[in-house]
Design a protein around this motif. Structure first.
Motif, PDB file in Angstrom:
ATOM      1  N   HIS A  31       0.608   3.611  -3.458  1.00 50.18           N
ATOM      2  CA  HIS A  31       1.445   2.497  -3.015  1.00 50.18           C
ATOM      3  C   HIS A  31       1.081   1.247  -3.801  1.00 50.18           C
ATOM      4  O   HIS A  31       0.070   1.217  -4.515  1.00 50.18           O
ATOM      5  CB  HIS A  31       1.243   2.243  -1.516  1.00 50.18           C
TER       6      HIS A  31
ATOM      7  N   HIS B  97       1.723  -3.409  -3.456  1.00 50.35           N
ATOM      8  CA  HIS B  97       1.912  -4.475  -2.478  1.00 50.35           C
ATOM      9  C   HIS B  97       2.909  -5.496  -3.037  1.00 50.35           C
ATOM     10  O   HIS B  97       2.496  -6.558  -3.525  1.00 50.35           O
ATOM     11  CB  HIS B  97       0.582  -5.161  -2.167  1.00 50.35           C
TER      12      HIS B  97
ATOM     13  N   TRP C 265      -4.177   4.502  -4.853  1.00 47.43           N
ATOM     14  CA  TRP C 265      -4.301   5.340  -3.664  1.00 47.43           C
ATOM     15  C   TRP C 265      -5.779   5.627  -3.421  1.00 47.43           C
ATOM     16  O   TRP C 265      -6.628   5.320  -4.265  1.00 47.43           O
ATOM     17  CB  TRP C 265      -3.491   6.626  -3.785  1.00 47.43           C
TER      18      TRP C 265
ATOM     19  N   ARG D  62       1.171   2.608   7.546  1.00 48.22           N
ATOM     20  CA  ARG D  62       1.583   2.102   6.249  1.00 48.22           C
ATOM     21  C   ARG D  62       1.340   3.214   5.217  1.00 48.22           C
ATOM     22  O   ARG D  62       2.002   4.228   5.252  1.00 48.22           O
ATOM     23  CB  ARG D  62       0.820   0.810   5.900  1.00 48.22           C
ATOM     24  N   SER D  63       0.363   3.019   4.352  1.00 44.13           N
ATOM     25  CA  SER D  63       0.036   4.069   3.372  1.00 44.13           C
ATOM     26  C   SER D  63      -0.977   5.056   3.943  1.00 44.13           C
ATOM     27  O   SER D  63      -1.270   6.076   3.318  1.00 44.13           O
ATOM     28  CB  SER D  63      -0.530   3.443   2.096  1.00 44.13           C
TER      29      SER D  63
ATOM     30  N   LYS E 226      -0.181   0.108  -8.792  1.00 49.69           N
ATOM     31  CA  LYS E 226      -0.144   1.210  -7.823  1.00 49.69           C
ATOM     32  C   LYS E 226      -1.529   1.842  -7.696  1.00 49.69           C
ATOM     33  O   LYS E 226      -2.253   1.998  -8.685  1.00 49.69           O
ATOM     34  CB  LYS E 226       0.885   2.265  -8.256  1.00 49.69           C
TER      35      LYS E 226
END
Length: 218
Positions: free
Chosen positions: A115, A117, A184, A48-49, A182
């Protein structure tokens, strides 16, 4: 000289971020570490990420392990508290709470790219194992706002007007935030694996589900 007074302050488009601390988390985390490593040893991860790390499937809370079920209950209750605080008129009795989760195990150098969700109400992360970092920011989670940043506004240093905000994770901490935010994760710079459990929360109308079931029966 004319006098004046402040009438009110209104923050436009605020983004809430909730911090929850799990009491007596050590016993729970010890179980989560054992169960997470056992799952990693028996199941192939997905992409995924995550970059270079291991990401479990997203049906974690459908498994029977007591540690996963206990954490799921904490997450659902935390989301209910947050929802009640920002939306006190939300009629939770009319909705079903759907919670999905997965494990992130980041070895040294592993990280998660920016990213969000989509399709959910709340997302978040619970920190199970956080190794020591060689630098100040190793393994941090950073939230990003992609609105244009004006240098003169950035200069005053207000978190309300900035375009990023980072947090140092700690074991037993549960972060909860709107799913569109967003974010990370910085590379793990520790020698040991970094373990966290991420999750999504969505609310589904009981009325819609009841209508759907009626149609199937008919």
């Amino acid at each position: 000289m004319s006098t004046f007074s402040l009438q009110k302050r209104q923050d436009l488009f605020p983004t809430p971020l909730f911090y929850f601390k799990v009491e007596n988390f050590k016993e729970l985390n010890e179980q989560l570490v054992r169960d997470s490593l056992a799952l990693k040893a028996s199941a192939k991860g997905i992409k995924r990420s995550n970059q270079h790390g291991w990401h479990s499937g997203t049906t974690l809370f459908e498994l029977k392990e007591e540690s996963f079920q206990s954490l799921c209950k904490i997450i659902v209750q935390s989301a209910a508290m947050a929802t009640k605080q920002i939306a006190p008129k939300f009629e939770s009795a009319k909705f079903l709470t759907k919670c999905s989760g997965w494990i992130n195990i980041n070895s040294k150098g592993a990280y998660n790219v920016p990213h969000e969700h989509p399709g959910y109400c709340w997302s978040g992360s619970y920190y199970v194992k956080v190794p020591e970092s060689k630098t100040e920011r190793g393994g941090f989670i950073e939230f990003l706002d992609f609105k244009p940043v004006i240098p003169s506004i950035e200069m005053i240093g207000s978190p309300l007007l900035g375009d990023k905000y980072r947090i140092k994770p700690e074991e037993g901490l549960l972060l909860l935030f709107p799913s569109h935010l967003k974010h990370w994760v910085y590379p793990n710079e520790g020698e040991q694996e970094r373990i966290s459990i991420a999750f999504n929360i969505r609310y589904e109308s009981k009325l819609v589900k009841a209508v759907s079931l009626t149609k199937k029966i008919v």
